[in-house]
Design an enzyme around this catalytic site. Structure first.
Site, PDB file in Angstrom:
ATOM      1  N   LYS A 121      46.263  58.165  23.358  1.00  0.00           N
ATOM      2  CA  LYS A 121      45.693  56.815  23.531  1.00  0.00           C
ATOM      3  C   LYS A 121      44.490  56.615  22.598  1.00  0.00           C
ATOM      4  O   LYS A 121      44.381  55.591  21.928  1.00  0.00           O
ATOM      5  CB  LYS A 121      45.259  56.597  24.991  1.00  0.00           C
ATOM      6  CG  LYS A 121      46.383  56.760  25.995  1.00  0.00           C
ATOM      7  CD  LYS A 121      45.921  56.539  27.428  1.00  0.00           C
ATOM      8  CE  LYS A 121      44.932  57.558  27.967  1.00  0.00           C
ATOM      9  NZ  LYS A 121      45.462  58.929  28.149  1.00  0.00           N
ATOM     10  N   ARG A 138      43.940  52.640  35.962  1.00  0.00           N
ATOM     11  CA  ARG A 138      44.454  53.953  36.319  1.00  0.00           C
ATOM     12  C   ARG A 138      44.981  54.002  37.747  1.00  0.00           C
ATOM     13  O   ARG A 138      45.459  55.045  38.191  1.00  0.00           O
ATOM     14  CB  ARG A 138      43.320  54.961  36.216  1.00  0.00           C
ATOM     15  CG  ARG A 138      43.390  55.797  34.969  1.00  0.00           C
ATOM     16  CD  ARG A 138      42.169  56.679  34.966  1.00  0.00           C
ATOM     17  NE  ARG A 138      42.434  57.897  34.267  1.00  0.00           N
ATOM     18  CZ  ARG A 138      42.200  58.035  32.969  1.00  0.00           C
ATOM     19  NH1 ARG A 138      41.753  57.047  32.247  1.00  0.00           N
ATOM     20  NH2 ARG A 138      42.440  59.187  32.401  1.00  0.00           N
ATOM     21  N   ARG A 157      42.302  70.158  21.494  1.00  0.00           N
ATOM     22  CA  ARG A 157      41.496  69.004  21.069  1.00  0.00           C
ATOM     23  C   ARG A 157      40.023  69.375  20.899  1.00  0.00           C
ATOM     24  O   ARG A 157      39.437  70.069  21.710  1.00  0.00           O
ATOM     25  CB  ARG A 157      41.586  67.875  22.096  1.00  0.00           C
ATOM     26  CG  ARG A 157      40.634  66.728  21.739  1.00  0.00           C
ATOM     27  CD  ARG A 157      40.823  65.507  22.575  1.00  0.00           C
ATOM     28  NE  ARG A 157      40.895  65.797  23.995  1.00  0.00           N
ATOM     29  CZ  ARG A 157      41.381  64.956  24.892  1.00  0.00           C
ATOM     30  NH1 ARG A 157      41.835  63.781  24.516  1.00  0.00           N
ATOM     31  NH2 ARG A 157      41.432  65.279  26.176  1.00  0.00           N
ATOM     32  N   ARG A 168      35.587  68.758  25.362  1.00  0.00           N
ATOM     33  CA  ARG A 168      35.248  68.035  26.597  1.00  0.00           C
ATOM     34  C   ARG A 168      35.280  68.999  27.785  1.00  0.00           C
ATOM     35  O   ARG A 168      36.165  69.844  27.871  1.00  0.00           O
ATOM     36  CB  ARG A 168      36.274  66.903  26.827  1.00  0.00           C
ATOM     37  CG  ARG A 168      35.939  65.665  26.046  1.00  0.00           C
ATOM     38  CD  ARG A 168      37.023  64.613  26.053  1.00  0.00           C
ATOM     39  NE  ARG A 168      37.751  64.404  27.290  1.00  0.00           N
ATOM     40  CZ  ARG A 168      38.704  63.490  27.432  1.00  0.00           C
ATOM     41  NH1 ARG A 168      39.028  62.705  26.412  1.00  0.00           N
ATOM     42  NH2 ARG A 168      39.350  63.351  28.569  1.00  0.00           N
ATOM     43  N   ARG A 215      44.281  67.070  36.026  1.00  0.00           N
ATOM     44  CA  ARG A 215      44.296  65.674  35.559  1.00  0.00           C
ATOM     45  C   ARG A 215      45.724  65.135  35.512  1.00  0.00           C
ATOM     46  O   ARG A 215      45.992  63.968  35.822  1.00  0.00           O
ATOM     47  CB  ARG A 215      43.645  65.574  34.169  1.00  0.00           C
ATOM     48  CG  ARG A 215      42.125  65.576  34.233  1.00  0.00           C
ATOM     49  CD  ARG A 215      41.508  66.030  32.948  1.00  0.00           C
ATOM     50  NE  ARG A 215      41.822  65.172  31.822  1.00  0.00           N
ATOM     51  CZ  ARG A 215      41.715  65.549  30.546  1.00  0.00           C
ATOM     52  NH1 ARG A 215      41.318  66.769  30.244  1.00  0.00           N
ATOM     53  NH2 ARG A 215      42.002  64.715  29.590  1.00  0.00           N
TER      54      ARG A 215
HETATM   55  P1  AP5 Z   1      44.008  61.793  22.304  1.00  0.00           P
HETATM   56  O1  AP5 Z   1      44.263  60.671  21.392  1.00  0.00           O
HETATM   57  O2  AP5 Z   1      42.618  62.254  22.525  1.00  0.00           O
HETATM   58  O3  AP5 Z   1      44.749  61.537  23.720  1.00  0.00           O
HETATM   59  P2  AP5 Z   1      44.349  60.604  24.957  1.00  0.00           P
HETATM   60  O4  AP5 Z   1      45.606  59.984  25.460  1.00  0.00           O
HETATM   61  O5  AP5 Z   1      43.230  59.711  24.574  1.00  0.00           O
HETATM   62  O6  AP5 Z   1      43.916  61.727  25.978  1.00  0.00           O
HETATM   63  P3  AP5 Z   1      42.681  61.793  26.971  1.00  0.00           P
HETATM   64  O7  AP5 Z   1      42.587  63.221  27.421  1.00  0.00           O
HETATM   65  O8  AP5 Z   1      41.475  61.156  26.397  1.00  0.00           O
HETATM   66  O9  AP5 Z   1      43.212  60.930  28.146  1.00  0.00           O
HETATM   67  P4  AP5 Z   1      42.703  60.922  29.580  1.00  0.00           P
HETATM   68  O10 AP5 Z   1      43.362  59.716  30.124  1.00  0.00           O
HETATM   69  O11 AP5 Z   1      42.959  62.182  30.324  1.00  0.00           O
HETATM   70  O12 AP5 Z   1      41.105  60.861  29.433  1.00  0.00           O
HETATM   71  P5  AP5 Z   1      40.060  59.681  29.484  1.00  0.00           P
HETATM   72  O13 AP5 Z   1      39.015  59.969  28.509  1.00  0.00           O
HETATM   73  O14 AP5 Z   1      40.733  58.368  29.457  1.00  0.00           O
HETATM   74  O15 AP5 Z   1      44.920  63.020  21.786  1.00  0.00           O
HETATM   75  C1  AP5 Z   1      44.900  64.288  22.446  1.00  0.00           C
HETATM   76  C2  AP5 Z   1      45.080  65.405  21.402  1.00  0.00           C
HETATM   77  O16 AP5 Z   1      46.365  65.301  20.839  1.00  0.00           O
HETATM   78  C3  AP5 Z   1      44.089  65.336  20.230  1.00  0.00           C
HETATM   79  O17 AP5 Z   1      43.750  66.634  19.838  1.00  0.00           O
HETATM   80  C4  AP5 Z   1      44.876  64.607  19.126  1.00  0.00           C
HETATM   81  O18 AP5 Z   1      44.444  64.993  17.830  1.00  0.00           O
HETATM   82  C5  AP5 Z   1      46.298  65.078  19.419  1.00  0.00           C
HETATM   83  N1  AP5 Z   1      47.311  64.075  19.108  1.00  0.00           N
HETATM   84  C6  AP5 Z   1      47.254  62.731  19.332  1.00  0.00           C
HETATM   85  N2  AP5 Z   1      48.402  62.134  18.938  1.00  0.00           N
HETATM   86  C7  AP5 Z   1      49.195  63.124  18.473  1.00  0.00           C
HETATM   87  C8  AP5 Z   1      50.522  63.134  17.945  1.00  0.00           C
HETATM   88  N3  AP5 Z   1      51.260  62.015  17.839  1.00  0.00           N
HETATM   89  N4  AP5 Z   1      51.051  64.337  17.578  1.00  0.00           N
HETATM   90  C9  AP5 Z   1      50.334  65.493  17.695  1.00  0.00           C
HETATM   91  N5  AP5 Z   1      49.064  65.534  18.183  1.00  0.00           N
HETATM   92  C10 AP5 Z   1      48.516  64.362  18.574  1.00  0.00           C
HETATM   93  O19 AP5 Z   1      39.443  59.856  30.957  1.00  0.00           O
HETATM   94  C11 AP5 Z   1      38.701  61.017  31.276  1.00  0.00           C
HETATM   95  C12 AP5 Z   1      38.261  60.980  32.728  1.00  0.00           C
HETATM   96  O20 AP5 Z   1      37.395  59.845  32.964  1.00  0.00           O
HETATM   97  C13 AP5 Z   1      39.357  60.828  33.781  1.00  0.00           C
HETATM   98  O21 AP5 Z   1      39.964  62.084  34.086  1.00  0.00           O
HETATM   99  C14 AP5 Z   1      38.562  60.260  34.947  1.00  0.00           C
HETATM  100  O22 AP5 Z   1      37.779  61.262  35.553  1.00  0.00           O
HETATM  101  C15 AP5 Z   1      37.618  59.283  34.261  1.00  0.00           C
HETATM  102  N6  AP5 Z   1      38.171  57.933  34.102  1.00  0.00           N
HETATM  103  C16 AP5 Z   1      38.503  57.316  32.922  1.00  0.00           C
HETATM  104  N7  AP5 Z   1      38.992  56.086  33.136  1.00  0.00           N
HETATM  105  C17 AP5 Z   1      38.972  55.910  34.483  1.00  0.00           C
HETATM  106  C18 AP5 Z   1      39.381  54.842  35.331  1.00  0.00           C
HETATM  107  N8  AP5 Z   1      39.930  53.729  34.818  1.00  0.00           N
HETATM  108  N9  AP5 Z   1      39.234  54.997  36.658  1.00  0.00           N
HETATM  109  C19 AP5 Z   1      38.695  56.133  37.188  1.00  0.00           C
HETATM  110  N10 AP5 Z   1      38.294  57.188  36.447  1.00  0.00           N
HETATM  111  C20 AP5 Z   1      38.437  57.079  35.114  1.00  0.00           C
HETATM  112 MG    MG Z   2      41.230  59.513  25.206  1.00  0.00          MG
END
Ligand code: AP5
Ligand code: MG
Length: 210
Positions: free
Chosen positions: A13, A86, A125, A156, A167
């Protein structure tokens, strides 16, 4: 254009949001980034949020919706919502908020990734403290500095294998029902996230250009 970008942890994402922001001149709202910035500020709220986020649990819906509304009101651009909604209550609150603001969600795009890829992606990552670049590193020979700007790289706190697995479980239980909510609304499309980032971007761009 207001896009909900869905996908499990590590689906890509954040990686795709960076590309879409440039190509379509959108504002990027990542609730994960918003929360991490508050945690890094060391505020009282940040300390409370850290206890939840770093363990891989979800922040309560009311808190998230309130934080989000302030940010949405601040931009006139089209928005990519990354990591929000979410839960089904968040999805309903987003619809209501957008309606109040005279806006609406135009696309819901799910980046689909097989579960066996998730842990590997998350453990590899690293993110740059200076320019924010999201990298995938070779764990046997990880770089010490960001290849783009020379900034310091960090992992992270929620990116350990154990927390990544937790997660994923939280995602299955709380976030997958959001998919059904949007499928019923007719704006929902899936793209294959298990391709190169360039190919995933091409597939998303085609959907947005239709
Ligand atoms: P990356 O692009 O970083 O993936 P991502 O989908 O953004 O993954 P996240 O871990 O950030 O998602 P998440 O939903 O768990 O975390 P968030 O920060 O939203 O890519 C991942 C890796 O893969 C990288 O190394 C990249 O280089 C590689 N990659 C990407 N595309 C690729 C491809 N096509 N091929 C190969 N490699 C690739 O949330 C974190 C925390 O915040 C949650 O757990 C929760 O505690 C809280 N939170 C956030 N939003 C909410 C909400 N709405 N409500 C409640 N709590 C929330
Ligand atoms: Mg992300």
């Amino acid at each position: 254009m207001n896009i909900v970008l869905m996908g499990c942890p590590g689906a890509g994402k954040g990686t795709q949001s960076v590309k879409l922001v440039k190509a379509f001149e959108l504002a990027h709202i990542s609730t994960g980034d918003v929360l991490r910035a508050e945690i890094a500020s060391g505020s009282e709220l940040g300390n409370k949020l850290g206890l939840i986020v770093n363990q891989g649990n979800l922040v309560p819906d009311e808190m998230m919706v309130e934080m989000l509304e302030k940010i949405v009101k601040d931009t006139d651009k089209g928005i990519i919502f990354d990591g929000f909604p979410r839960t089904v209550p968040q999805a309903k609150a987003l619809d209501a908020m957008m309606q109040r603001l005279g806006r609406s969600i135009t696309h819901v795009i799910m980046i689909d990734l097989p579960q066996e890829e998730v842990i590997n992606r998350i453990c590899s990552r690293r993110q740059c403290k200076k320019c924010g670049a999201i990298l995938s590193v070779d764990l046997k020979n990880p770089p010490e500095k960001c290849p783009s700007c020379g900034g310091e790289l960090y992992t992270r706190p929620d990116d350990t294998c154990k927390r990544a697995a937790h997660r994923l479980e939280v995602y299955r239980q709380s976030t997958l029902p959001v998919k059904e909510y949007y499928q019923a609304g007719g704006k929902y499309v899936e793209v294959n996230g298990n391709q190169t980032p360039e190919k995933v971007f091409e597939d998303i761009s085609k959907i947005l250009q239709k």
